[in-house]
Every structure is written in C-alpha cells, then in structure tokens.
Design an enzyme around this catalytic site. Structure first.
Site, PDB file in Angstrom:
ATOM      1  CB  SER A  79      21.367  -4.456 -15.984  1.00 39.71           C
ATOM      2  OG  SER A  79      22.306  -5.186 -15.226  1.00 39.71           O
ATOM      3  CG  ASP A 129      21.923  -2.288  -8.172  1.00 44.81           C
ATOM      4  OD1 ASP A 129      21.963  -3.519  -7.998  1.00 44.81           O
ATOM      5  OD2 ASP A 129      21.840  -1.763  -9.289  1.00 44.81           O
ATOM      6  CG  HIS A 169      20.124  -4.859 -10.611  1.00 44.71           C
ATOM      7  ND1 HIS A 169      21.135  -3.989 -10.947  1.00 44.71           N
ATOM      8  CD2 HIS A 169      19.979  -5.701 -11.677  1.00 44.71           C
ATOM      9  CE1 HIS A 169      21.590  -4.287 -12.150  1.00 44.71           C
ATOM     10  NE2 HIS A 169      20.902  -5.324 -12.619  1.00 44.71           N
TER      11      HIS A 169
END
Length: 400
Positions: free
Chosen positions: A205, A331, A360
């Site tokens: 991320s 996502d 995610h």
C-alpha cells in the site's frame, strides 16, 4: 440391499421436490456459478521477455485466481482479511538508528541464523519490508511475508516509519509517501552492515508508493536488486476521491483517519510545536488529515501538490531494477482506472499483475482464508526468482 436406478430417482425427486431443498439447491447453484465467474487468470502487463521470465520462475502468475467463494467483493475481502488473517509468530531483533536531523528510525530484524540455504550471514539475501499507511512490523501481512522469506532462507528487516512502532519521536517529523530520505538512510545503513548481501525491497500500500518513488528517484543507485509491491494506490488524488465515497468512507476512511490521529496524539508534545494539533485531530478523512498535517509538515503548498508528488505512476520510467506490482481491480483504495497500463507496457523492467478480485491487501483464497494467500505465494516465488536467477531476470528486464 442396493437400490435400483428407479428407487434412486424416486428418492432424489422426493428430496428436490421439497421447497426448502429447492431453495438451498438454487442458492448453491447460483453461488457456484457466480464463484466460477470470479475465477480468472490475472492479467500480466509487461514486456514479452519479462513475461517469459515470470511465467517460468513464478508459475502462479499463470494460474487462475480463485477468491474465497463466500467473500469475493473488494470491500468484503478487505474487511474480512483484516479480521481473519492469522499472525505467525515472529521474533524480532530491534535496532534504533539515528538520522541526520536528530531523529530515529526503528528497524525490526529477523536474521534467520538457522538458514540452511545461506549459512553465511554476510551474503544472505535480505528483504527490506515497508508496511502500509499506519502499519508496522506487527501487521499480519508483514508477519506472513517474513514467514515466507525465512522459509526460503532469507533475512528480513522491517522499516517502521517514524513514530509508527511505539518508539519516541525525537524531532517534529513523521513520514509521508513522497519523502524518501528516511528510506534512503535505511538502505544505506543496511548496505553498510551487509555490503555483500543482495537486498530486495517489498512495499505494501503506502509502503509500495514509497518504494516506487524511491526507486524512481535513485534510478540505478538504489542499492536494491529488485522491487515487489502489493495494492499500491497509483494516483493519490483519485485514490482519495475513491476513499471518500460514502461506503468507503464509512468502512475504511474514517477508521484509518482515527488511527493516524491516534499516532500523532502519542507524540503530541513535540508535534504541537509545528502544527495546530487540535485542528488536525478534528480531521474526518485522510484528505483532511493530509491537508492539516502531512502537507504542512513536509513543506507542500497544498494537499494537491503533495498528492501529485506522492503518486508513483509517473516515476516508473526512471526505475532501473526489476519490479513486480500486484493490484486488484476491485480495490476500494486504488481504482482500476488509475492503473498505469500504458506506462508499464513501454517499460522493460516493470510488470503489473492484475486480478479481477482481491480487494486491498487481501487476495484471499479457500474456504477458511486465515493463512497464506495469493499475494504471499506470488511474493515467495518472485523473491526466489530474483535472488536465485539474477542474471536471467536482469537480462529479461534489459538491465546491464
């Protein structure tokens, strides 16, 4: 006594004629059909040479990704994974290193002295792990990454962003996705300790954004042999818009904002010297937090300027090591419209692997998805390929 075919058909018909059974069978058939539609081979976007290398050494890229049958929506995968994901036991050796501005960074090491594949510590391949926005070395995805890596015989070190792992802030500075100076300092420190050990960076991320921004800025002098990212938000501005959709705000944005506010509250005494902390703590979204805190702390004129600088998509063309990036089309943090497909298609060293589902940092598979999943399998195969076949991967990526 065995039943005849006629008897079997009679029993079957009596069962399926019951309303409850018909309902259950219909629901089961519908779920099986829908689940079957979710099982697709991920799209691999990269050069022909890099694709051939990955298909040979990372066969998972050619497998159908089968999301957990009862949990395939992006939001659902993301939420369920955050709750169900197991936490393998990992014992760290902590090291605090000082920075040029008087701050400190917490590194958590797993030396893997028991490595049978690499008994010599000085040359043992090392993986540098960058957690997400409010994450640290305790996150389940970090622990599973380390579990995979140590089984391969590798050493791991987790780069905890300033103030995110419980250590004291010594200067009024935290971290952001655009500023790579702390990461550069960490890489130099690791390479200084282990000059003969190859180092591979993996970011999740926001950690992936930071890694890609670093690789783009350092080019051939990054000190890393390869990069691997999961669930990178490619365009910070558009990711922010997606996270402010009502359902995404309720499920994710509000919670993450509260976590960020909690992090700076722990360091209130030193941070209130440079920002209006009471105003920051009233933030109701990540964008508000970045407007009131991050962009100001790192000298940006506006939050928009910070988001432009933080977005890694336009920096990919400057990278000079093999990079594999995993993203899911559903996502909620990173809209598929932001995936840099046209950019990656023209680059010899970057591969983008896209699954239709996975959410995610989730990518859950199986009926009981508590353990290792698709992203851990992909990570394990890629780092092994990069460490064990350095000449081949560099040739495939046109790196001399």
């Amino acid at each position: 006594m065995l039943l005849s075919h006629l008897d079997l058909w009679r029993v079957y018909w009596e069962c399926v004629s019951r309303p409850s059974t018909v309902f259950i069978c219909s629901i089961t058939a519908a779920l099986y059909y829908l689940w079957g539609r979710q099982c697709q081979t991920p799209a691999l976007v990269c050069s022909e040479a890099f694709s051939a290398f990955l298909q040979e050494h990372c066969p998972v890229v050619s497998e159908r990704f089968s999301p957990t049958p009862w949990c395939w929506g992006g939001r659902f995968q993301t939420l369920v994974c955050s709750v169900l994901k197991s936490k393998p036991h990992v014992t760290y050796r902590n090291e605090l290193i000082r920075t040029g501005d008087g701050g400190q960074i917490s590194l958590d090491w797993v030396d893997n002295h028991a490595s049978a594949s690499y008994p010599e510590s000085s040359t043992r391949p090392t993986i540098l792990i960058l957690p997400g926005l409010a994450g640290n070395s305790k996150q389940p995805y970090v622990l599973h990454t380390i579990s995979q890596a140590t089984r391969r015989g590798y050493r791991c070190v987790v780069f905890n962003n300033r103030g995110a792992a419980g250590e004291e802030l010594l200067t009024p500075r935290t971290y952001c996705a655009a500023n790579t100076s702390d990461l550069e300092h960490v890489v130099q420190h690791v390479k200084g300790l282990l000059p003969q050990a190859p180092v591979l960076g993996t970011g999740v991320s926001m950690g992936g954004m930071l890694l890609l921004n670093y690789l783009g800025r350092k080019r051939s002098e990054s000190g890393l042999v390869a990069g691997f990212t999961v669930s990178v938000p490619w365009d910070a501005q558009k990711s922010s818009v997606s996270m402010e959709e009502p359902l995404n705000w309720l499920l994710f944005n509000k919670y993450l904002t509260s976590v960020l506010c909690g992090l700076i509250t722990r360091h209130r005494k030193i941070l209130e010297k440079v920002v209006d902390l009471d105003h920051v703590l009233k933030s109701q979204s990540i964008r508000e937090f970045d407007e009131r805190f991050t962009s100001l702390l790192f000298g940006y004129k506006s939050c928009e300027d910070y988001y432009v600088d933080a977005s890694p998509d336009k920096k990919l063309h400057n990278t000079a090591v093999p990079i594999l990036c995993l993203n899911a089309a559903d996502d909620p943090f990173s809209p598929k419209s932001t995936f840099p497909l046209s950019i990656v298609q023209d680059l010899p060293n970057v591969a983008l692997l896209l699954t239709a589902h996975g959410g995610h940092i989730a990518f859950m598979q199986g009926l009981f998805p508590r353990g290792e999943n698709y992203m851990e399998r992909l990570f394990s195969q890629f780092v092994h390929a990069a460490f064990e076949h350095p000449t081949d991967i560099n040739k495939a990526c046109c790196i001399k």
